[in-house]
Design an enzyme around this catalytic site. Structure first.
Site, PDB file in Angstrom:
ATOM      1  N   ILE A 157      24.891  -6.784  -0.717  1.00  0.00           N
ATOM      2  CA  ILE A 157      24.411  -6.184   0.420  1.00  0.00           C
ATOM      3  C   ILE A 157      22.792  -5.987   0.094  1.00  0.00           C
ATOM      4  O   ILE A 157      22.452  -5.594  -0.876  1.00  0.00           O
ATOM      5  CB  ILE A 157      24.619  -4.874   0.575  1.00  0.00           C
ATOM      6  CG1 ILE A 157      26.198  -4.790   0.939  1.00  0.00           C
ATOM      7  CG2 ILE A 157      24.087  -3.891   2.061  1.00  0.00           C
ATOM      8  CD1 ILE A 157      26.688  -5.579   2.311  1.00  0.00           C
ATOM      9  N   LYS A 158      21.926  -6.707   1.061  1.00  0.00           N
ATOM     10  CA  LYS A 158      20.555  -6.686   0.982  1.00  0.00           C
ATOM     11  C   LYS A 158      20.076  -5.272   1.398  1.00  0.00           C
ATOM     12  O   LYS A 158      20.124  -4.688   2.448  1.00  0.00           O
ATOM     13  CB  LYS A 158      19.680  -7.884   1.676  1.00  0.00           C
ATOM     14  CG  LYS A 158      20.207  -9.037   1.174  1.00  0.00           C
ATOM     15  CD  LYS A 158      19.553 -10.205   1.833  1.00  0.00           C
ATOM     16  CE  LYS A 158      17.925 -10.413   1.543  1.00  0.00           C
ATOM     17  NZ  LYS A 158      17.612 -11.646   2.170  1.00  0.00           N
ATOM     18  N   VAL A 159      19.139  -4.742   0.399  1.00  0.00           N
ATOM     19  CA  VAL A 159      18.464  -3.425   0.653  1.00  0.00           C
ATOM     20  C   VAL A 159      17.056  -3.400   0.283  1.00  0.00           C
ATOM     21  O   VAL A 159      16.685  -3.889  -0.717  1.00  0.00           O
ATOM     22  CB  VAL A 159      18.993  -2.148  -0.101  1.00  0.00           C
ATOM     23  CG1 VAL A 159      18.352  -0.709   0.080  1.00  0.00           C
ATOM     24  CG2 VAL A 159      20.740  -2.021   0.321  1.00  0.00           C
TER      25      VAL A 159
END
Length: 950
Positions: A139-141
């Protein structure tokens, strides 16, 4: 030799910075995995926007999803994205398995709109992790200040994270420390760290683009050739230097004792990933940011064009740790030149968030357009015909709203969208259709119970928002077999009450008492009256069972309904104002009582809710587009919103009239709705008009259409809305609610209060209190009295009228009164008489005579119902109204059981209270009181108006 594939021999993994459905389906991704050794894929809104918005390859997938049921635009995109990520993850799963979880990842980004919201980022990341359900997902944050605690928290729950928008060495250290802290927490709670992967995406080329721009400015300002040369040598070097030194931080952090303890338990290091590696400057090598950043335990995420270039002519060497002293010197020289890399990287994070926001807006706009196209006539179609200047103004405002995220703020109940007062407390209508849809089974069960009772009639006793929405439903939908006929009573006129009573069988009628506050005069008086009638017909002990209450929890009506044994009480949402309440129990209970399909009504309404959703950009958001156009037109003087409703939905304008007037007419500003004024030739209209034409498909009217085209050709703004059928009326309720809320923001007012309605109520209560004390209303002196008419106004108006020629007859006063109209004004006839077909026709003739002669907008209203509607705009809106109030002595009064006051007295007090507030606000107002027979009085008044206009 394939240079791309050979990178892995230098300890570097290649990920592809691209993703599209066809690319996966055709086997292109698998080919890169097999032939180039690609070990991962990243995605972001820009990538998905290009894939979805620039081709038709997703159209069939969108159609397939919608075929199973409508979805929000965000939900639609997310399902597409999740499917693509799952397919890509499945292609890369063999890599993941072969490398025992060390690589083979696919990244999916949380919404860029959440970049500054820690809690929301965590919630969305966890939801996406669960939805994709693939071990090789990241998941890109973003590495924003709010993103850092989210990263730590998510790692502590065993979720693999790709940290994006990372530019600064200092922030990189914070990111790595967040990873280490989160991993320690995960292990402390028994987690297996070998299942948790992370990369820190360090952006490269954007730094050189920003630094080079400032260097060019310094070079242009420098006078010393040596200084120019020194600054020139820094160009194209800073991003690589910055990345190489960040890699030194990586080596230090991941050789610490803390890390060694984690590594001993199976943890994998958080690799540095070089992002934004496509060369922006054509003077630089197209593979610069690949060749100069090759090193162990790193990832380079490469766009397709750069990957092809490197495959063709890339040169391999372990470059990442070269010339470290030169890298430090380059950064020192940059600082000596007065350029702050820290400031640049902070700005780049902000710009990066905005760029992803912009890309997300473009992406969701594309999805919204595809959804609308596929749904077709399932959503009411709206077209705006605006002159070039107004169209440009609307487009510019839409772009401002998009850039500021104003629609998202509106849906988040942010009162700063309006005046910052209490608007956030009145936005329950946004969620009401979905909430009520979840309760649809309760409405259906209630409807079945009503049907069993075999009622012949149902009567709504309410005012304003409690009556006008149900009235639209009553007049739009045919009577449903087996269910009662729906009526609405919103008058204190004795003749109108008596006519309604004569049209029903009281013993077989269910009464719906509808009042949010429970303290509104009219429904309370009507409730008492009909409760006595029902008690007389079926017995006092059974009377309460014929009544339904719709009110807010804890109101006086709520309590009285319990006391009187009402069959049922439905509670409204206190966060929904009356005029926004039609898609809440205030509209749905009457609908269900009449056997209207509440589930279908709400399902249709939800289609428009989704079209107007928070994620739909202003350019593609129908409610927002209508609201921007109305609001901007109003600011430019086109403030007479003329509503043209076709025969099947003829009463819709009365509901919209209330919504527009009561919401926007205040603080001397506002939109004046014009309902029921039949369409005339273009020459009759001034530059103050804004036309909205709403109809159902198939209601063709060639003459009407020709007049609309003439209006467009004359430069008037015309909005056309075509519903597929009357079943879509719920969509229009929500479209207009959103539009009016948006228009209020454009006008700079609070669209959810009604201060001037309250002023008239207060004055009415003063007059009724005086009656209850003395047995009569206070005396008033007419300005003119004849055998058939009395004329009333205040001293200021009387002097002005006499100066214009008013003398001893009615026509002279009317002539003087209408002579006060100016271009851009409107004339309103306010009749406190029974609202029936004959009287409506009488007022129509009068208003059209005024319009055609004076070429001004006209209103024809019946009191007291308009006091809860357009009365707000008449008193608090722009001072452009010329008012003629019409009152009469009632031939027969009606007493109210348990009260000293009768309906005639209440109506008279309401008329006088209304008029007093108009004159106190300095409005141009004249009251004509008809004596004797009402029919002949109206006829003579009509003749007098015609004569005065000649």
């Amino acid at each position: 030799m394939n240079p791309v594939r050979e990178l892995q021999n230098h300890g570097q993994a290649v990920w592809l910075d691209f993703l599209a459905r066809g690319f996966i389906a055709r086997g292109d991704l698998k080919h890169l995995v097999d032939n180039d050794g690609v070990r991962g894929v990243t995605s972001n809104p820009s990538i998905f926007e290009k894939a979805i918005g620039s081709s038709d390859e997703y159209d069939s997938a969108i159609a397939r999803i919608l075929d199973k049921g409508d979805r929000s635009v965000a939900g639609l995109y997310e399902q597409l994205a999740v499917e693509d990520i799952q397919h890509a993850a499945d292609v890369l799963r063999p890599v993941y398995d072969r490398l025992h979880g060390a690589d083979g990842f696919v990244s999916l980004e949380v919404s860029p709109y959440l970049a500054n919201d820690t809690k929301a980022t965590i919630v969305e990341a966890k939801r996406l992790w669960k939805s994709v359900d693939r071990k090789n997902l990241m998941i890109k944050v973003p590495a924003t200040p709010e993103g850092l605690p989210a990263i730590r928290h998510l790692i502590s729950e065993g979720i693999s994270i790709n940290i994006t928008l990372l530019f600064s060495q200092k922030v990189y250290v914070e990111v790595a420390e967040a990873f280490l802290s989160g991993l320690q927490e995960y292990v402390r709670h028994g987690g297996d760290p070998s299942h948790v992967a992370s990369v820190a995406s360090f952006f490269v080329s954007r730094i050189d683009t920003a630094v080079d721009k400032q260097l060019d400015e310094k070079i242009a300002q420098a006078n010393d050739p040596a200084e120019k040369a020194r600054l020139t040598t820094l160009k194209g070097r800073i991003a690589i230097a910055n990345a190489r030194l960040a890699y030194q931080d990586y080596k230090r952090l991941f050789s610490s004792d803390d890390w060694k303890r984690l590594e001993a338990q199976g943890a994998r290091p958080q690799r540095l990933l070089w992002a934004s590696t496509g060369t922006k400057n054509k003077d630089y090598s197209d593979v610069l940011y690949v060749e100069e950043l090759i090193g162990r335990d790193t990832v380079n995420t490469i766009p397709p064009a750069t990957l092809e270039a490197f495959r063709d002519h890339g040169r391999l060497r372990d470059s990442l740790q070269e010339n470290l002293d030169e890298a430090r010197q380059a950064l020192a020289s940059l600082a000596e030149a007065g350029i702050s890399l820290d400031a640049i990287t902070r700005d780049l994070v902000k710009q990066g968030v905005q760029l992803f926001d912009d890309a997300a807006d473009k992406l969701l706009g594309a999805v919204a357009r595809k959804r609308a196209k596929i749904l077709g006539s399932a959503i009411g179609q709206q077209t705006l015909s605006l002159d070039p200047a107004m169209a440009k103004s609307v487009a510019a405002q839409a772009e401002d709203w998009r850039a500021a995220g104003t629609i998202r703020k509106l849906w988040q109940h942010d009162k700063s969208v309006w005046t910052g007062a209490d608007e956030d407390k009145w936005l329950g209508w946004l969620a009401s259709p979905a909430a009520e849809f979840d309760r649809a089974a309760d409405y259906e069960d209630y409807a079945r119970r009503v049907k069993k009772q075999k009622f012949t009639d149902a009567v709504v006793l309410g005012m304003g928002g409690s009556s006008l929405g149900p009235e639209v439903l009553a007049t739009t939908f045919a009577k449903t077999a087996g269910f009662p006929k729906l009526h609405v009573l919103d008058s204190t006129d004795p003749a109108q009450i008596r006519a309604l009573e004569a049209a029903i069988d009281v013993a077989r009628t269910v009464f719906i008492v509808s009042s949010k506050s429970g303290g509104t005069t009219e429904p309370n008086a009507l409730k008492d009256y009909f409760h006595a009638r029902v008690a007389k017909a079926i017995g006092a002990d059974k009377a309460g069972h014929r009544f339904i209450a719709v009110t807010d929890p804890g109101s006086s009506l709520d309590k009285e309904a319990t006391k009187l044994g009402y069959a049922r009480t439905f509670h409204g949402d206190p966060a929904i104002g009356g005029r926004y309440s039609v898609l809440s129990p205030f509209g749905l209970v009457p609908a269900a009582t009449a056997g209207i399909n509440v589930t279908g009504l709400l399902r249709n309404a939800l289609a428009m809710v989704r079209s107007c959703g928070a994620e739909v950009p202003p350019h593609d958001n129908p409610g927002v587009q209508l609201g921007l156009a109305m609001g901007l037109a109003g600011r430019e003087g086109r403030d007479k919103v003329t509503i043209l409703s076709s025969r099947k939905i003829a009463d819709f304008g009365a509901w919209a009239e209330q919504l527009i007037a009561e919401s926007t007419g205040k603080e001397g500003k506002g939109l004046i709705p014009i309902d029921g004024e039949s369409l005339g030739d273009a020459s009759l209209y001034g530059n103050d008009r804004f036309f909205v034409d709403i109809r159902t498909a198939g209601e063709d009217d060639a003459a009407h259409d020709e007049k609309l085209r003439a209006l467009e050709n004359a430069g008037h703004p015309v909005v056309r809305i075509v519903m597929n059928s009357i079943d879509q009326i719920g969509q229009e309720f929500f479209r207009f609610e959103m539009a009016v809320a948006v228009a209020g923001a454009i006008l700079g007012i609070n669209p959810f209060d009604q201060p001037d309605v309250e002023a008239a109520k207060i004055r009415t209560r003063e007059l009724t209190a005086a009656f209850e004390k003395t047995g009569r209303l206070p005396n008033e002196e007419p300005a003119l009295s004849t055998a058939r008419f009395d004329l009333y106004t205040d001293d200021v108006n009387a002097r002005a009228l006499r100066e214009k020629g008013a003398d001893g007859d009615l026509s002279s006063w009317l002539k003087a009164h209408f002579a006060r109209t100016e271009p851009g004004d409107y004339v309103a006839l306010l009749a406190y008489i029974a609202r029936d077909d004959k009287h409506i026709s009488d007022l129509q003739r009068m208003r059209l005579a005024v319009r055609d002669r004076e070429k001004v907008a006209t209103c024809a209203e019946f009191g007291p119902r308009f006091q809860h509607s357009t009365g707000q705009a008449y008193k608090g809106g722009p001072d452009s109204g010329v008012f003629l109030q019409i009152t009469t002595d009632d031939a027969r009064d009606l007493t109210i059981p348990g009260r000293k006051i009768s309906f005639s007295v209440i109506k008279a007090a309401q008329a006088r209270g209304d008029f007093d507030v108009l004159t106190r606000r300095g409005r141009r107002a004249l009251r004509v009181h008809l004596k004797g027979d009402l029919r002949s009085g109206l006829s003579q008044l009509g003749d007098a108006i015609t004569g005065a206009l000649n």
